[in-house]
Structures are given as C-alpha cells and as structure tokens.
Design a protein around this motif. Structure first.
Motif, PDB file in Angstrom:
ATOM      1  N   LEU A 181       0.714  -1.178   0.109  1.00  0.00           N
ATOM      2  CA  LEU A 181       0.174  -0.023  -0.041  1.00  0.00           C
ATOM      3  C   LEU A 181       0.961   1.489  -0.125  1.00  0.00           C
ATOM      4  CD1 LEU A 181      -2.572   1.478   0.358  1.00  0.00           C
ATOM      5  CD2 LEU A 181      -2.434   1.158   2.915  1.00  0.00           C
ATOM      6  N   VAL A 182       1.885   1.176   0.844  1.00  0.00           N
ATOM      7  CA  VAL A 182       2.892   2.611   0.962  1.00  0.00           C
ATOM      8  C   VAL A 182       3.462   2.611  -0.543  1.00  0.00           C
ATOM      9  CG1 VAL A 182       4.870   3.475   2.112  1.00  0.00           C
ATOM     10  CG2 VAL A 182       2.940   2.185   3.452  1.00  0.00           C
ATOM     11  N   LEU A 183       3.984   1.675  -0.951  1.00  0.00           N
ATOM     12  CA  LEU A 183       4.861   1.742  -2.271  1.00  0.00           C
ATOM     13  C   LEU A 183       3.827   1.917  -3.192  1.00  0.00           C
ATOM     14  CD1 LEU A 183       6.962  -1.436  -1.825  1.00  0.00           C
ATOM     15  CD2 LEU A 183       7.607   0.759  -1.838  1.00  0.00           C
ATOM     16  N   THR A 252      22.492  11.455  -3.213  1.00  0.00           N
ATOM     17  CA  THR A 252      22.344  12.922  -3.716  1.00  0.00           C
ATOM     18  C   THR A 252      20.919  12.900  -4.508  1.00  0.00           C
ATOM     19  OG1 THR A 252      24.838  13.168  -4.203  1.00  0.00           O
ATOM     20  CG2 THR A 252      23.440  14.665  -5.329  1.00  0.00           C
ATOM     21  N   LEU A 253      20.470  11.871  -5.285  1.00  0.00           N
ATOM     22  CA  LEU A 253      19.307  11.689  -5.810  1.00  0.00           C
ATOM     23  C   LEU A 253      18.172  11.532  -5.055  1.00  0.00           C
ATOM     24  CD1 LEU A 253      17.701  11.442  -8.558  1.00  0.00           C
ATOM     25  CD2 LEU A 253      18.026   9.155  -8.448  1.00  0.00           C
ATOM     26  N   HIS A 254      18.494  11.050  -3.794  1.00  0.00           N
ATOM     27  CA  HIS A 254      17.527  11.088  -2.682  1.00  0.00           C
ATOM     28  C   HIS A 254      17.097  12.541  -2.255  1.00  0.00           C
ATOM     29  CE1 HIS A 254      15.277   9.744   0.438  1.00  0.00           C
ATOM     30  NE2 HIS A 254      15.444   8.613   0.619  1.00  0.00           N
ATOM     31  N   VAL A 255      18.200  12.998  -1.981  1.00  0.00           N
ATOM     32  CA  VAL A 255      17.795  14.404  -1.352  1.00  0.00           C
ATOM     33  C   VAL A 255      17.209  15.321  -2.316  1.00  0.00           C
ATOM     34  CG1 VAL A 255      19.166  16.819  -1.110  1.00  0.00           C
ATOM     35  CG2 VAL A 255      20.182  14.511   0.018  1.00  0.00           C
ATOM     36  N   VAL A 256      17.370  15.151  -3.589  1.00  0.00           N
ATOM     37  CA  VAL A 256      16.710  16.002  -4.534  1.00  0.00           C
ATOM     38  C   VAL A 256      15.318  15.450  -4.763  1.00  0.00           C
ATOM     39  CG1 VAL A 256      16.483  16.623  -7.061  1.00  0.00           C
ATOM     40  CG2 VAL A 256      18.819  16.443  -5.934  1.00  0.00           C
ATOM     41  N   VAL A 257      15.026  14.260  -4.762  1.00  0.00           N
ATOM     42  CA  VAL A 257      13.671  13.829  -5.008  1.00  0.00           C
ATOM     43  C   VAL A 257      12.828  14.103  -3.943  1.00  0.00           C
ATOM     44  CG1 VAL A 257      12.322  11.696  -5.672  1.00  0.00           C
ATOM     45  CG2 VAL A 257      14.339  12.176  -6.766  1.00  0.00           C
ATOM     46  N   SER A 258      13.401  13.779  -2.580  1.00  0.00           N
ATOM     47  CA  SER A 258      12.725  13.852  -1.502  1.00  0.00           C
ATOM     48  C   SER A 258      12.264  15.547  -1.258  1.00  0.00           C
ATOM     49  CB  SER A 258      13.501  13.450  -0.265  1.00  0.00           C
ATOM     50  OG  SER A 258      13.670  12.149  -0.597  1.00  0.00           O
ATOM     51  N   ILE A 347      12.053  -4.799   0.231  1.00  0.00           N
ATOM     52  CA  ILE A 347      11.630  -5.245  -0.863  1.00  0.00           C
ATOM     53  C   ILE A 347      12.278  -4.620  -2.185  1.00  0.00           C
ATOM     54  CG2 ILE A 347       9.630  -4.795  -2.415  1.00  0.00           C
ATOM     55  CD1 ILE A 347       7.865  -5.602  -0.197  1.00  0.00           C
ATOM     56  N   MET A 348      12.707  -3.430  -1.809  1.00  0.00           N
ATOM     57  CA  MET A 348      13.517  -2.335  -3.005  1.00  0.00           C
ATOM     58  C   MET A 348      14.818  -3.258  -2.942  1.00  0.00           C
ATOM     59  SD  MET A 348      11.989   1.422  -2.831  1.00  0.00           S
ATOM     60  CE  MET A 348      11.919   1.442  -0.867  1.00  0.00           C
ATOM     61  N   LEU A 349      15.500  -3.572  -2.017  1.00  0.00           N
ATOM     62  CA  LEU A 349      16.640  -4.365  -2.041  1.00  0.00           C
ATOM     63  C   LEU A 349      16.482  -5.777  -2.717  1.00  0.00           C
ATOM     64  CD1 LEU A 349      19.525  -4.697  -1.289  1.00  0.00           C
ATOM     65  CD2 LEU A 349      18.677  -6.013   0.864  1.00  0.00           C
ATOM     66  N   MET A 350      15.522  -6.150  -2.770  1.00  0.00           N
ATOM     67  CA  MET A 350      15.351  -7.462  -3.454  1.00  0.00           C
ATOM     68  C   MET A 350      15.276  -7.175  -4.983  1.00  0.00           C
ATOM     69  SD  MET A 350      12.283  -9.426  -1.256  1.00  0.00           S
ATOM     70  CE  MET A 350      12.346  -9.440   0.662  1.00  0.00           C
ATOM     71  N   LEU A 389      23.110   0.485 -11.036  1.00  0.00           N
ATOM     72  CA  LEU A 389      22.114   1.106 -11.875  1.00  0.00           C
ATOM     73  C   LEU A 389      20.638   1.101 -11.541  1.00  0.00           C
ATOM     74  CD1 LEU A 389      24.491   0.113 -15.163  1.00  0.00           C
ATOM     75  CD2 LEU A 389      24.127   2.540 -14.088  1.00  0.00           C
ATOM     76  N   VAL A 390      20.435  -0.337 -11.271  1.00  0.00           N
ATOM     77  CA  VAL A 390      18.932  -0.564 -10.808  1.00  0.00           C
ATOM     78  C   VAL A 390      18.582   0.153  -9.457  1.00  0.00           C
ATOM     79  CG1 VAL A 390      17.404  -2.341 -10.328  1.00  0.00           C
ATOM     80  CG2 VAL A 390      18.921  -2.708 -12.089  1.00  0.00           C
ATOM     81  N   GLY A 391      19.579   0.337  -8.705  1.00  0.00           N
ATOM     82  CA  GLY A 391      19.592   0.970  -7.346  1.00  0.00           C
ATOM     83  C   GLY A 391      18.946   2.408  -7.507  1.00  0.00           C
ATOM     84  N   VAL A 392      19.609   3.107  -8.658  1.00  0.00           N
ATOM     85  CA  VAL A 392      19.254   4.300  -8.679  1.00  0.00           C
ATOM     86  C   VAL A 392      17.703   4.544  -9.001  1.00  0.00           C
ATOM     87  CG1 VAL A 392      19.561   6.484 -10.402  1.00  0.00           C
ATOM     88  CG2 VAL A 392      21.605   5.169  -9.692  1.00  0.00           C
ATOM     89  N   ALA A 393      17.159   3.635  -9.636  1.00  0.00           N
ATOM     90  CA  ALA A 393      15.813   3.712 -10.164  1.00  0.00           C
ATOM     91  C   ALA A 393      15.061   3.433  -8.813  1.00  0.00           C
ATOM     92  CB  ALA A 393      15.451   2.877 -11.130  1.00  0.00           C
ATOM     93  N   MET A 394      15.421   2.575  -7.734  1.00  0.00           N
ATOM     94  CA  MET A 394      14.860   2.454  -6.549  1.00  0.00           C
ATOM     95  C   MET A 394      14.756   3.491  -5.716  1.00  0.00           C
ATOM     96  SD  MET A 394      13.741  -0.844  -6.870  1.00  0.00           S
ATOM     97  CE  MET A 394      14.000  -2.362  -7.663  1.00  0.00           C
ATOM     98  N   VAL A 395      15.848   4.295  -5.650  1.00  0.00           N
ATOM     99  CA  VAL A 395      15.918   5.484  -4.858  1.00  0.00           C
ATOM    100  C   VAL A 395      14.813   6.272  -5.078  1.00  0.00           C
ATOM    101  CG1 VAL A 395      17.255   7.725  -4.533  1.00  0.00           C
ATOM    102  CG2 VAL A 395      18.393   5.489  -4.689  1.00  0.00           C
ATOM    103  N   VAL A 396      14.232   6.512  -6.088  1.00  0.00           N
ATOM    104  CA  VAL A 396      13.149   7.340  -6.653  1.00  0.00           C
ATOM    105  C   VAL A 396      12.005   6.880  -5.619  1.00  0.00           C
ATOM    106  CG1 VAL A 396      11.524   8.265  -8.156  1.00  0.00           C
ATOM    107  CG2 VAL A 396      13.743   7.802  -8.930  1.00  0.00           C
ATOM    108  N   VAL A 397      11.576   5.755  -5.875  1.00  0.00           N
ATOM    109  CA  VAL A 397      10.266   5.103  -4.903  1.00  0.00           C
ATOM    110  C   VAL A 397      10.978   5.284  -3.522  1.00  0.00           C
ATOM    111  CG1 VAL A 397       9.054   3.335  -4.201  1.00  0.00           C
ATOM    112  CG2 VAL A 397       9.731   3.595  -6.821  1.00  0.00           C
ATOM    113  N   GLU A 398      12.045   5.109  -2.873  1.00  0.00           N
ATOM    114  CA  GLU A 398      12.405   5.115  -1.456  1.00  0.00           C
ATOM    115  C   GLU A 398      12.476   6.491  -1.115  1.00  0.00           C
ATOM    116  OE1 GLU A 398      16.604   3.873   1.300  1.00  0.00           O
ATOM    117  OE2 GLU A 398      16.394   3.812  -1.031  1.00  0.00           O
ATOM    118  N   SER A 399      12.623   7.350  -2.045  1.00  0.00           N
ATOM    119  CA  SER A 399      12.553   8.945  -1.488  1.00  0.00           C
ATOM    120  C   SER A 399      11.129   9.255  -1.249  1.00  0.00           C
ATOM    121  CB  SER A 399      13.216   9.761  -2.559  1.00  0.00           C
ATOM    122  OG  SER A 399      14.491   9.626  -2.979  1.00  0.00           O
ATOM    123  N   ALA A 400      10.076   8.973  -2.023  1.00  0.00           N
ATOM    124  CA  ALA A 400       8.631   9.016  -1.758  1.00  0.00           C
ATOM    125  C   ALA A 400       8.159   8.354  -0.673  1.00  0.00           C
ATOM    126  CB  ALA A 400       8.177   8.759  -3.102  1.00  0.00           C
TER     127      ALA A 400
END
Length: 460
Positions: A181-183, A252-258, A347-350, A389-400
């Motif tokens: 639900l949160v994701l 850094t991406l986490h800072v910007v997106v958050s 889950i994002m680590l998976m 590289l995939v972790g960068v994409a996961m950061v977007v969701v993690e930031s939210a």
C-alpha cells in the motif's frame, strides 16, 4: 541479510525525517514555505568528507586509467608488470578483450533501471511482487549452476542467499499488504511529478558515465598477468570505490527527489496547482553544495544507517544533528512504530539484487563461453554494476516512501489533503501497531514481575 537491510531501511526513514520546530510551523502555514525552506541561509557541513570524496574520484580515476591502458592494444604498455611479478600465475590478456563484456553489463543494467522508471506508473505493484517471489527461485537456480560449474564457493553462497530470502519473506508475509500500500502511494506520488523522472534518468546516465571508466580499469585488471588471488583483492578495492561513488549519487538523488516530493505534498491543493517554482533547481543546488559533504559522509555508512539524505537536503543540517533530531521526531510522534512495521526497504533491495543478478548472468554467460576460468570474476563485477544502476531507479521510490513518513510525522493533515483514504489507512495501521506494542510491553512487564516473585519465594 534481509533483516539487517530491513533495519537499515527503518533507520533510513527515521533519521531522514529530522526537522526544526520553526521550519515545520512555517512550512505548515502553506504560504511562503518554499522561501522559508529554500532561501534560508545555509552553512556548509562535513566539508572534509566532500573533499575526501573528490580526492577519491581523482585518485581512483587515475588508477583506473593506468590499469586499463597497461593492457590496451599492447601487453604491459606501461611496464607495471615488474611490480607484480610475484603474482604472475596466469596468461595475460588485453583490456579490449574484456571491456565489451562490461559494456553489455552496463547496457543491461541501464535498460533494467530505465524500465523500472518507465513502468512505475503502470505495473509497479506487479514488479515488486515479482521481486519478492522470484528472487528466491533465481538464487536457487544460480546456486545449482554454480555447483554444476564446480564453483563450490559461489554455489554455497547463492544457496545460503536463497534460504535467507525465503525465511525473510515467510517472516514478514503479514506485513506485505501494508508495505505494498505504501509503495503504491509512493509510486503515485512520484509519477505525477515529471521533474522527478527527468532527474532520475539524468543520474542513471551520470552513474553510467563513471562506470565506463571504472569498467575500463577493471577490464585491465582481469587482463593482467597477476594470479587470481591478486586480481580478486584488487577488484574488491575497486568495488568498494564503485559502491561509495554509487551510494553518493543515489543519496544525492534521494536529497533532490525527497525535497521535490515534500514540497509538492506541502503545497498540494485539489482546487489549484500550487507546486513551488524552481524547486528542482533549488534541491539540486543544495544537494551539490552545502549538503554534499554530509551526503558523502553518510554514504560511508549506508550499510548501517542509510544517511540523513532528505532532511539534509531540505533543511541543511549536519549528519550527526540530523540523526538526533530525526530519532526524537519519530519517537515523539509514534511514527517509529509504523516505520518499523514497513518493509519497503527490503523489498526494494530485492528488486536491486534481482536486477544485479540478471545483469551478472548475462555478462557471466558470455564470459563463460569465451573464458570459462574468468566467468565468475566478470559476472560478479557485472552484478555490482547492475545493482548500482537499478538501485538509482529504486531510490526514486524510496525517496517518496521516506517523504510520506516525514510528512505524516510533521503534519498528518498534509497526507489527508493529498489522499484522505490513504490517511485513514495509515492512521489505522499506526493505532494497531501502537496497541500491539503496548500489549507486548505489558506482557514483558508482567513476566518480569512473576520472575521476580518466583525468585523471592525461592530465596525465602
């Protein structure tokens, strides 16, 4: 492994939430909040660590160029084999023999990362479920293939990973509905912000650019005349460098997106579009200047406490100050119990590991056909590239996700304005977790009192 990651993700959400009361009140007022947060004069924090990171990039960049050039089109071009003559156990190759394999790994990792970003809005839940359920099977299959290839170490390692993954999923199966639900809400939040997707793609390309140089040096190491022992140790050092670089870019991406997501949520209004102007450039500016040292410092401890990325990016505090304030905020509001129940970080680590495994498998399979004795060496480095590289994409969701908990801790009404139904669901879950925790505390206290009574009666 997964429990440690889950604890890390809980710590990430809590420590990233630290704020000052003055800024919170001004932010809640709705008017001039962008100016309050973004225009407030800031001090540079942890400058030493930003300097260390820059020095690290320059130093390792030079080393990577040397290692790659020494075997590029000519063996021992720079005559550095004389320093490794004691480790000369294998036939040397050329950098260009192995570099194309890493290019494939980079392309596969980039494609997977971009697919994650592109499919967030349409089938994110399905992708996350696949990451949860298929990873165990994939690890088991790779373990069998490793034993078949007589690579006992890797076979045992992947088998243990499959068992731990299965045990973790079983242990948190009751948490998955709330986590999903949160994701889902986090994905909905970032999908409605085109600025987030643009900056995410830019960071993927930036990381890929560094990997071009990194893989050039790694290809030179694999092609070197050193024995496997010396090569593995050198590759481990280069992997640590890549991990730090990737962590800094992700944070850094986490800072910007958050920062963008937080401001969008604060200014959200159903009647009008009141998204703050120039929020992307402001967040990016502070992430790369006054807050960059704290990001570099925090990135060194990513495996333990997932840095103070959001709070540093929005309010400009130091790393240590953020940790103290964040812990107090989450404990005082009770949101810490909610964060502890959420396992979105795991889950994002998976998903990150799964993307890395696919990348490593593609590169390793090609390497096995051409150089079977170096396939696992090439595959492991390619797996690391894919995970970054995939972790960068996961950061977007993690930031939210982080921003959701931060907003709920500071101003629950901001979540209510954005999605009343989600506000009710998250509030109900929080009440259930607090009641569960209170019940457990009561049980522990009662048990301790009975133990003390038994001891006193026994002594009498």
């Amino acid at each position: 492994m997964m429990d440690a990651r889950a604890f890390s993700s809980h710590s990430d959400a809590s420590v990233a939430a630290a704020t000052t009361d003055q800024n919170v009140e001004q932010c809640r007022s709705g008017n001039n909040s962008e100016a309050t947060i973004m225009e407030k004069p800031r001090r540079w924090h942890d400058v030493f660590w930003s300097g260390m990171f820059v020095i690290h990039l320059i130093g390792f960049g030079f080393v990577l160029v040397v290692l790659g050039l020494n075997r590029f089109k000519k063996k021992n071009r720079l005559d550095i084999d004389k320093y490794t003559y004691r480790f000369m156990e294998n036939q040397a190759g050329l950098t260009e023999d192995y570099w194309p394999v890493y290019a494939v790994a980079g392309l596969v990792g980039t494609a997977l990362g971009c697919c994650w970003l592109s499919l967030l809005g349409s089938c994110a839940t399905l992708m996350m479920k696949v990451s949860v359920h298929i990873l165990t099977t994939y690890l088991a299959v790779i373990s069998v293939l490793s034993f078949w290839a007589e690579q006992v170490f890797w076979g045992v390692a992947f088998a243990i990973g499959a068992c731990l993954q299965l045990l973790y999923v079983i242990s948190v199966i009751d948490r998955l509905p709330f986590t999903m639900l949160v994701l889902q809400k986090a994905v909905k939040m970032v999908w409605n912000l085109p600025e987030v997707m643009k900056v995410a793609h830019a960071f993927v390309l930036l990381l890929l650019s560094w990997m071009v140089l990194w893989s050039f040096g790694v290809a030179g190491v694999v092609a070197s005349s050193m024995g496997d022992g010396g090569r593995w140790w050198l590759l481990v050092v280069l992997s640590v460098s890549l991990f730090w670089t990737g962590a800094v870019l992700c944070n850094t991406l986490h800072v910007v997106v958050s920062g963008i997501v937080f401001l969008a949520n604060v200014h959200y209004s159903k009647e009008s579009s009141s998204f703050p102007t120039k929020s992307l450039m402001k967040s990016l500016q502070y992430a790369l200047t006054t807050s960059f040292g704290s990001i570099c410092y925090g990135s060194l401890f990513t495996a333990v406490i997932r840095t103070m990325r959001w709070q540093i990016g929005v309010y400009g505090k130091s790393f240590n100050h953020s940790a103290r304030d964040a812990w107090e905020l989450f404990q005082s509001t009770g949101v810490e119990a909610l964060v502890a129940y959420d396992c979105s970080g795991a889950i994002m680590l998976m998903g990150t590991i799964f993307g890395g495994l696919i990348t490593g498998t593609c590169a390793g399979a090609w390497a096995w056909i051409k150089w079977s004795n170096r396939a696992f060496m090439i595959g492991s480095m390619s797996m690391l590239m894919g995970m970054m590289l995939v972790g960068v994409a996961m950061v977007v969701v993690e930031s939210a996700v982080t921003s959701i908990y931060v907003c709920y801790a500071e101003d629950p009404l901001s979540i209510h304005r954005w999605d009343p139904e989600f506000f009710n669901q998250i509030s109900e879950t929080l009440n259930q977790r607090l009641q569960h925790r209170s019940k457990r505390v009561s049980e522990v206290l009662t048990h301790n009192q009975l133990d003390n009574l038994v001891r006193s009666n026994t002594s009498v």
